[in-house]
Design an enzyme around this catalytic site. Structure first.
Site, mmCIF file in Angstrom:
data_model
loop_
_atom_site.group_PDB
_atom_site.id
_atom_site.type_symbol
_atom_site.label_atom_id
_atom_site.label_comp_id
_atom_site.label_asym_id
_atom_site.label_seq_id
_atom_site.Cartn_x
_atom_site.Cartn_y
_atom_site.Cartn_z
ATOM 1 N N TYR A 29 41.829 59.256 99.341
ATOM 2 C CA TYR A 29 41.095 58.715 98.103
ATOM 3 C C TYR A 29 41.288 56.906 98.096
ATOM 4 C CZ TYR A 29 40.865 63.351 96.600
ATOM 5 O OH TYR A 29 40.348 64.732 96.226
ATOM 6 N N HIS A 107 31.564 60.474 94.575
ATOM 7 C CA HIS A 107 32.940 60.933 95.042
ATOM 8 C C HIS A 107 33.566 59.788 95.779
ATOM 9 C CE1 HIS A 107 32.206 64.905 93.239
ATOM 10 N NE2 HIS A 107 31.186 64.940 93.878
HETATM 11 C C1 DHK Z 1 37.614 63.808 93.723
HETATM 12 C C2 DHK Z 1 38.425 64.827 93.460
HETATM 13 O O1 DHK Z 1 39.385 64.754 92.638
HETATM 14 C C3 DHK Z 1 38.215 66.256 94.059
HETATM 15 O O2 DHK Z 1 38.466 67.190 93.234
HETATM 16 C C4 DHK Z 1 36.607 66.164 94.601
HETATM 17 C C5 DHK Z 1 36.597 63.766 94.564
HETATM 18 C C6 DHK Z 1 36.425 65.087 95.292
HETATM 19 C C7 DHK Z 1 36.097 62.280 95.136
HETATM 20 O O3 DHK Z 1 36.114 62.256 96.374
HETATM 21 O O4 DHK Z 1 36.203 61.358 94.326
HETATM 22 O O5 DHK Z 1 36.574 67.296 95.465
#
Ligand code: DHK
Length: 151
Positions: A29, A107
């Protein structure tokens, strides 16, 4: 940035676990915090003459109520990262479909390159479009698109 709606607002809603950005699986992330993401969104909104309303919740009902609120208060557009609810929430999908409001799903990660259960988005089909895998830049792009579309 403001927490109360006004005219000429763009909204950004963040789903569960996104309050942990920066320390949550940074290899997936990234290292930007939620405050960093919101600051980037507020900057884009301000460049285009909009106020930003930014909220985060782990609760499906909060997200649903805020989608309604954005629609009912005449927001110019909504960017949403439903996080885990993307893949599970018929109710959030129905909330998005219930408002007359352009919504972009974002996302941070490229969900299509991850586990098969992340390849399905229940919410994406009722959004104008989806951006995945561009990190914080995806939010900026969504806000720019919504601001330009409204302007
Ligand atoms: C964020 C999340 O918390 C996941 O549950 C998703 C998404 C993807 C992201 O890539 O920001 O699958």
């Amino acid at each position: 940035m403001s927490d109360s709606p006004a005219r000429s607002t763009l909204w950004v809603l963040h789903g569960p676990n996104l309050d942990r950005l920066g320390r949550r699986e940074p290899e997936v992330y990234g290292t930007a915090t939620l405050a960093d993401v919101n600051a980037a969104c507020a900057a884009v909104a301000a460049e285009h003459g909009f106020d930003l309303v930014a909220r985060q919740s782990a609760h499906e009902g909060d997200l649903i109520a805020w989608v309604h609120e954005a629609g009912d208060t005449g927001a110019a557009g909504l960017t949403i990262n439903p996080a885990g609810y993307t893949h599970t929430s018929v109710a959030l999908r129905d909330a998005i479909a219930s408002v007359d409001l352009p919504v972009v799903e974002v996302h941070l990660s490229n969900v299509h390159a991850r586990e098969p259960f992340r390849h399905i988005s229940l919410t994406g089909a009722v959004c104008v479009g989806t951006i995945a895998g561009l990190g914080v830049e995806g939010y900026r792009a969504a806000l720019r698109f919504l601001a330009t579309r409204a302007g």
